[in-house]
Scaffold this active site. Structure first.
Site, PDB file in Angstrom:
ATOM      1  N   ARG A  81      43.861  38.987  38.910  1.00  0.00           N
ATOM      2  CA  ARG A  81      42.930  39.981  38.369  1.00  0.00           C
ATOM      3  C   ARG A  81      43.293  41.416  38.745  1.00  0.00           C
ATOM      4  NH1 ARG A  81      37.783  37.186  40.315  1.00  0.00           N
ATOM      5  NH2 ARG A  81      39.073  35.471  41.071  1.00  0.00           N
ATOM      6  N   GLU A 100      37.803  33.289  50.313  1.00  0.00           N
ATOM      7  CA  GLU A 100      36.458  32.711  50.402  1.00  0.00           C
ATOM      8  C   GLU A 100      36.475  31.218  50.097  1.00  0.00           C
ATOM      9  OE1 GLU A 100      33.604  34.408  47.711  1.00  0.00           O
ATOM     10  OE2 GLU A 100      31.919  33.835  48.969  1.00  0.00           O
TER      11      GLU A 100
HETATM   12  O1  PRP Z   1      38.917  39.058  49.831  1.00  0.00           O
HETATM   13  P1  PRP Z   1      39.338  37.647  49.599  1.00  0.00           P
HETATM   14  O2  PRP Z   1      38.498  36.648  50.336  1.00  0.00           O
HETATM   15  O3  PRP Z   1      40.803  37.439  49.873  1.00  0.00           O
HETATM   16  O4  PRP Z   1      39.072  37.290  48.062  1.00  0.00           O
HETATM   17  C1  PRP Z   1      39.407  38.167  47.022  1.00  0.00           C
HETATM   18  C2  PRP Z   1      40.434  37.590  46.100  1.00  0.00           C
HETATM   19  O5  PRP Z   1      39.926  36.425  45.448  1.00  0.00           O
HETATM   20  C3  PRP Z   1      40.119  36.549  44.042  1.00  0.00           C
HETATM   21  O6  PRP Z   1      41.370  36.099  43.634  1.00  0.00           O
HETATM   22  P2  PRP Z   1      41.766  34.578  43.454  1.00  0.00           P
HETATM   23  O7  PRP Z   1      42.598  34.182  44.649  1.00  0.00           O
HETATM   24  O8  PRP Z   1      40.580  33.761  43.136  1.00  0.00           O
HETATM   25  O9  PRP Z   1      42.804  34.615  42.273  1.00  0.00           O
HETATM   26  P3  PRP Z   1      42.832  35.079  40.751  1.00  0.00           P
HETATM   27  O10 PRP Z   1      42.785  36.580  40.730  1.00  0.00           O
HETATM   28  O11 PRP Z   1      44.153  34.552  40.329  1.00  0.00           O
HETATM   29  O12 PRP Z   1      41.675  34.460  40.015  1.00  0.00           O
HETATM   30  C4  PRP Z   1      40.047  38.042  43.815  1.00  0.00           C
HETATM   31  O13 PRP Z   1      40.658  38.404  42.584  1.00  0.00           O
HETATM   32  C5  PRP Z   1      40.768  38.595  45.010  1.00  0.00           C
HETATM   33  O14 PRP Z   1      42.180  38.648  44.823  1.00  0.00           O
HETATM   34  N1  ADE Z   2      32.677  35.112  44.869  1.00  0.00           N
HETATM   35  C1  ADE Z   2      33.827  35.459  44.273  1.00  0.00           C
HETATM   36  N2  ADE Z   2      33.845  35.769  42.959  1.00  0.00           N
HETATM   37  C2  ADE Z   2      35.002  36.138  42.360  1.00  0.00           C
HETATM   38  N3  ADE Z   2      36.174  36.208  42.999  1.00  0.00           N
HETATM   39  C3  ADE Z   2      36.192  35.905  44.306  1.00  0.00           C
HETATM   40  N4  ADE Z   2      37.188  35.914  45.226  1.00  0.00           N
HETATM   41  C4  ADE Z   2      36.678  35.522  46.395  1.00  0.00           C
HETATM   42  N5  ADE Z   2      35.366  35.300  46.306  1.00  0.00           N
HETATM   43  C5  ADE Z   2      35.037  35.522  45.000  1.00  0.00           C
END
Ligand code: PRP
Ligand code: ADE
Length: 194
Positions: free
Chosen positions: A80, A117
């Site tokens: 993202r 998370e």
């Molecule tokens: O602060 P944190 O606990 O590290 O969480 C935040 C991360 O989680 C989500 O990505 P995700 O790993 O779900 O991947 P995506 O963007 O590919 O959906 C979001 O886009 C951040 O990169």
């Molecule tokens: N609650 C949440 N929603 C979307 N992206 C996340 N990445 C980590 N926690 C998330």
């Protein structure tokens, strides 16, 4: 600070209250995804909307955590972070560096494992993507625990770059993600309960 539903409008108000409220109305919250107990925050509906897309770009530009002359390039986290980083970089006349999930980039890469998370993951970057001494602004859609952002900062350092700051669209409250990034300058546009 202004509140819309359970979302608090922070620096997003730099675009004006009307646009800020409009953008917030497009953020989707899905309970129990991708795991039981997680309230998933999704800004894709806001990007799918032409007005929403231009609001987030304008807000990120107005809320930069450091002046644009204090960094040389923008790095974004897959997936993202890729949706906001390149357009922000283009608007500022900078390049964009992709920090990818493991196994997607050809050698040689630098890697960093981290927890978030709802699990653990590894991100990678091309070994030569950053020139020694380059100052990097790291961007992503959301900060929760800060694990991904810290891993990104470690990768930038391993590559010989320095972290200028972090820009996020959304911040989840109560997980101390931004505190984990101290003392770097951090900007977030809206915040909401985890
Ligand atoms: O602060 P944190 O606990 O590290 O969480 C935040 C991360 O989680 C989500 O990505 P995700 O790993 O779900 O991947 P995506 O963007 O590919 O959906 C979001 O886009 C951040 O990169
Ligand atoms: N609650 C949440 N929603 C979307 N992206 C996340 N990445 C980590 N926690 C998330």
């Amino acid at each position: 600070m202004a509140q819309s539903g359970d979302i608090t409008i922070g620096q997003l108000s730099l675009v004006g209250q009307e646009d800020a409220a409009y953008f917030v109305s497009l953020i989707r919250s899905i309970s129990g995804f991708p795991k039981e107990g997680i309230l998933f925050r999704d800004f894709l509906p806001a990007l799918a909307d032409p007005r929403g897309l231009s609001i987030v770009q304008e807000a990120l530009l107005k809320a930069l955590p450091v002046a644009a002359d204090q960094f040389d390039a923008i790095a974004g986290l897959e997936a993202r972070g890729f949706l906001i980083g390149p357009q922000l970089a283009a608007a500022l006349g900078k390049g964009f560096i992709a920090l990818r999930k493991s196994g997607k980039l050809p050698p040689e890469t630098l890697a960093q494992e981290y927890s978030l998370e709802y699990g653990t993951a590894t991100i990678e970057m091309e070994k030569e993507a950053i020139k020694p001494g380059q100052r990097i602004l790291i961007v992503d859609d959301l900060i929760a625990t800060g694990g991904s952002a810290q891993a990104a900062a470690q990768l930038v350092s391993k590559a010989g770059g320095s972290v200028a700051g972090f820009s996020f669209v959304m911040e989840l409250e109560g997980l101390q993600g931004c505190a984990a990034l101290e003392p770097y300058p951090v900007s977030t546009l809206v915040s909401m309960p985890a």
